[in-house]
Design an enzyme around this catalytic site. Structure first.
Site, PDB file in Angstrom:
ATOM      1  N   LYS A  34       0.820  -1.213   0.000  1.00 17.05           N
ATOM      2  CA  LYS A  34       0.000   0.000   0.000  1.00 17.05           C
ATOM      3  C   LYS A  34       0.855   1.266   0.000  1.00 17.05           C
ATOM      4  CE  LYS A  34      -2.015   0.756   3.891  1.00 17.05           C
ATOM      5  NZ  LYS A  34      -1.222   1.879   4.469  1.00 17.05           N
ATOM      6  N   THR A  35       1.873   1.309   0.851  1.00 18.39           N
ATOM      7  CA  THR A  35       2.723   2.502   0.918  1.00 18.39           C
ATOM      8  C   THR A  35       3.448   2.720  -0.403  1.00 18.39           C
ATOM      9  OG1 THR A  35       3.038   2.182   3.299  1.00 18.39           O
ATOM     10  CG2 THR A  35       4.611   3.601   2.170  1.00 18.39           C
ATOM     11  N   ASP A 217      -4.655   7.886   3.350  1.00 18.72           N
ATOM     12  CA  ASP A 217      -4.218   6.557   3.753  1.00 18.72           C
ATOM     13  C   ASP A 217      -5.045   6.083   4.948  1.00 18.72           C
ATOM     14  OD1 ASP A 217      -2.689   4.249   3.891  1.00 18.72           O
ATOM     15  OD2 ASP A 217      -1.113   5.186   5.091  1.00 18.72           O
ATOM     16  N   GLU A 218      -5.163   4.772   5.093  1.00 21.76           N
ATOM     17  CA  GLU A 218      -5.899   4.168   6.234  1.00 21.76           C
ATOM     18  C   GLU A 218      -7.303   4.770   6.346  1.00 21.76           C
ATOM     19  OE1 GLU A 218      -4.568   1.690   7.371  1.00 21.76           O
ATOM     20  OE2 GLU A 218      -2.418   1.876   7.658  1.00 21.76           O
ATOM     21  N   GLN A 248      -8.955  -4.038   8.676  1.00 25.49           N
ATOM     22  CA  GLN A 248      -7.946  -3.514   9.594  1.00 25.49           C
ATOM     23  C   GLN A 248      -8.440  -2.270  10.331  1.00 25.49           C
ATOM     24  OE1 GLN A 248      -3.677  -3.921   8.264  1.00 25.49           O
ATOM     25  NE2 GLN A 248      -4.642  -4.196   6.257  1.00 25.49           N
ATOM     26  N   ARG A 595       1.008  -9.290  11.000  1.00 20.95           N
ATOM     27  CA  ARG A 595       2.316  -8.636  11.152  1.00 20.95           C
ATOM     28  C   ARG A 595       3.434  -9.656  10.970  1.00 20.95           C
ATOM     29  NH1 ARG A 595       0.663  -4.536   9.555  1.00 20.95           N
ATOM     30  NH2 ARG A 595      -1.183  -5.793   9.261  1.00 20.95           N
TER      31      ARG A 595
END
Length: 719
Positions: A34-35, A217-218, A248, A595
């Site tokens: 994503k980043t 973002d997010e 998330q 993670r």
């Protein structure tokens, strides 16, 4: 250049990066790049002729914003894009357009501690007892109202219970107190910007023209104010790129609304939807297990994560007798990971609540395993750091009463509480600004000549420091430390800790000066005020990382252990049967599991000490009926060589405990003042506070701290 930006991207990533005009929703699963998509999209827009000044990328943590800026710069495109957090953007724009917002440009930003101080003062003004109306609880109510875009005058008392009616009244007083201090809290930053965008069409048009391409973002973590800000920036052009993952969304407890991302296609009917489903982080085993957990949720958008990584170790589930045995098992597992070639920095341990870290830390210390607690605000809660920051805040904003009260006599300079109270009373009675009062001491008859001279000396020192504010922040901080007397006071501290901590703060100012385009004290203070837990993570620390599941978001580790997977912890007991809250708890576990890159271990304890007494635990409902988990129910034996730290449950250990614990032994008959007769089943000496497990005749099996149990030994001859 353009080809370089898209080479190596998957087809969905390429589609997201090269999309130009109109809304786009990028559903990005964990570990899906994503980043990379966001940063390459910023660079791509610039190569298409879009000025960097017209590009805005908003995220949630300083760490994420810093990483994005670094990645964009590494792509060798012209600088000038705005890449920052929601809060820092709001603070920046509110200072720039302070006249539009009706604010002084030098307003202070109150963090948690300052907010509690302000609320305590509000309680005093309302003559209310903080014991009956805890400041933290009132602030939670106020934060919820602000996140919903509600001011004190918009609350309908008819819909509130008694506590909330009082909270609503305090809300109004609290806001007046902040106004008198020229201060905003975190929620005010967002609410005031959202109100500006709603109520000032001319400014909204100006910002729409400035930020022609907006990336959020997010998006699943946005609250109502953040949602309104994103809408406000794009109302004229709809060039919004929202990235996120409903699976998330884990911040509902602080106002995040998962409905914002679920309704994106309703808000923007012409939106393009791109799914990033290829995970580049985790093994198939980790992904499959995480998918089994999350697929039960109803509030989500369907996607199927997959990976091209080769198969790895199966995920493991470990069962322990109690939390101490679980902690010992954790230390053993970490030692095994080291033997398998991992570094300490490759390993992380997650838990649901901070209180669970104590027993884990004890086990790691006994095993001589280095660790770091990821709790970013702890450094800034130290007294000497709060003192320094209060001085700096007063320099930037002399109307800051909270800062002034803290440091006017710190270090001691003979200005007593009576003098301080009289100064503030005079300010309140005359309606004057407190700093104006300090500069006009001759007009305060209640202050005698001796006290007046001491206060004047303090005021002169602050004025001299304010004259230096054109210098670097590092220089201002060094002068403040010296001229205030704090350096001399800390030099007398035998521990050297306060001085060392202030040196670290000065180092942060020096780093800020080198990175900022235009170093400003107000901007530095703003960055400090918005520090989060994620900012404390140091991937080069050479230590195992311990953190809550919430703090783990955005991080990744080769090996992850999640402890305490019992009902009541995951899902947490506070959520009861509310399905939406339970779904968020399930998402929280999903985030923790994803993670892990290569190895994932889950553990739970059959007994756990809660509020001083042992409570039986059962495995989390989230883990039932999962396939692919290798179960291990062996108890943890101490595998370490240090004889002094041998904490297993062998018979020889009981001999050591025997002397320490009044000659108790396995099988010993005892009487408890509440539970009656019972027989000792096990003695645990895993810490400085030994515990004993007793099977009582009533059928109850209890784990008790020996020092509190008041057990009476019973000889068989007594019967």
């Amino acid at each position: 250049m353009q080809q370089e930006l898209i080479s190596g991207l998957t087809e969905p990533q390429r589609q997201a990066v090269t999309h130009m005009d109109g809304p786009i929703l990028v559903l990005a699963g964990p570990g899906s790049g994503k980043t990379r998509v966001i940063t390459h999209r910023v660079a791509w827009l610039i190569t298409q002729g879009i000025s960097p000044r017209n590009i805005l990328a908003i995220t949630f943590t300083n760490k994420a914003a810093r990483e994005m800026r670094d990645r964009v710069h590494s792509l060798r495109v012209p600088r000038g894009s705005t890449i920052c957090t929601f809060h820092s953007l709001a603070a920046r724009l509110l200072r720039e357009f302070a006249d539009h917002a009706g604010l002084p440009a030098d307003f202070s930003i109150y963090g948690d501690a300052d907010q509690r101080t302000a609320m305590r003062e509000s309680l005093k003004l309302c003559e209310l007892d903080a014991k009956n109306f805890p400041p933290a609880k009132i602030l939670t109510r106020v934060s919820g109202w602000k996140n919903k875009f509600l001011g004190p005058d918009q609350l309908d008392s008819r819909e509130l219970d008694y506590f909330d009616k009082v909270a609503a009244r305090l809300y109004g007083v609290y806001q007046e107190y902040l106004k008198a201090n020229s201060a905003l809290d975190f929620d005010d930053l967002l609410m005031r910007l959202a109100l500006l965008l709603r109520d000032d069409p001319e400014l909204r048009d100006h910002l729409n023209d400035r930020f022609r391409y907006v990336m959020v973002d997010e998006y699943q973590d946005t609250n109502h104010c953040q949602y309104q800000i994103a809408r406000g920036f794009t109302v004229n052009h709809s060039n919004i790129c929202a990235t996120g993952d409903p699976d998330q969304s884990i911040y509902g407890w602080r106002g995040a609304d998962i409905g914002n991302i679920l309704a994106f296609e309703r808000d923007y009917p012409q939106a393009v939807v791109v799914r990033l489903e290829e995970n580049f982080r985790s093994t198939p085993e980790v992904l499959d297990l995480a998918d089994q957990v999350i697929r039960i949720n109803r509030q989500r958008k369907e996607k199927r994560l997959f990976t091209s990584k080769s198969s790895g170790d199966p995920c493991e589930l470990r069962e322990y007798y109690d939390e101490s045995e679980e902690a010992l098992g954790m230390a053993q597992w970490i030692a095994q990971m080291r033997k398998d070639g991992l570094q300490y920095r490759d390993i992380a341990v997650f838990y649901r609540i901070n209180a669970m870290s104590r027993v884990l830390e004890e086990a790691l210390r006994r095993a001589h395993i280095p660790y770091q607690i990821i709790r970013g605000t702890e450094f800034f809660k130290r007294r000497e750091i709060r003192d320094m920051l209060a001085y700096l805040r007063l320099l930037a904003n002399p109307s800051d009463q909270v800062a002034l009260r803290r440091i006017i006599n710190q270090p001691a300079r003979g200005i007593g509480a009576t003098t301080v109270n009289r100064l503030f009373d005079h300010s309140s009675n005359t309606g004057g600004d407190i700093w104006q009062v300090l500069q006009s001491l001759d007009q305060v008859p209640a202050i005698n000549a001796g006290a007046r001279a001491k206060v004047k000396k303090f005021v002169d020192m602050i004025m001299k420091l304010r004259e230096q504010m054109g210098s670097s922040v590092e220089r201002v901080m060094k002068l403040t430390y010296e001229w205030s007397g704090l350096a001399k006071a800390h030099a007398a501290d035998e521990s050297d800790d306060p001085a060392a901590n202030v040196d670290e703060l000065i180092n942060s100012a020096a780093l800020y000066d080198t990175e900022a385009e235009e170093p400003l004290l107000s901007d530095y203070l703003q960055q400090i005020a918005l520090i989060s837990d994620a900012d404390a993570y140091n991937d080069q620390a050479g230590a195992v990382s311990l953190m809550t599941l919430h703090a783990a978001k955005g991080l990744e580790f080769p090996a992850v252990l999640i402890v305490g997977l019992e009902d009541g912890l995951i899902p947490h007991r506070r959520y009861g049967g509310d399905e939406s809250d339970v779904e968020e708890e399930r998402r929280l576990l999903f985030v923790g599991m994803t993670r892990a890159e290569d190895r994932l271990v889950l553990s739970y304890a059959r007994n756990r000490m809660v509020h001083g007494s042992s409570q039986a635990g059962i495995i989390s409902v989230f883990l039932r009926d999962l396939t692919g988990l290798v179960c291990n129910t062996d108890t943890a034996d101490d595998g370490f060589d240090d004889d002094d730290d041998d904490d297993g449950y062998s018979q020889s250990d009981h001999d050591d405990v025997l002397a320490e614990c009044a000659a108790l032994a396995r099988g010993q008959l005892v009487r408890h003042p509440e539970f009656g007769l019972g027989r000792v089943q096990r003695i645990s000496n895993l810490s400085d506070n030994p515990k004993v497990v007793v099977q009582f005749n009533t059928g109850a099996c209890k784990t008790l701290y020996l020092k509190y149990a008041h057990l009476e030994r019973i000889d068989s001859t007594d019967f």
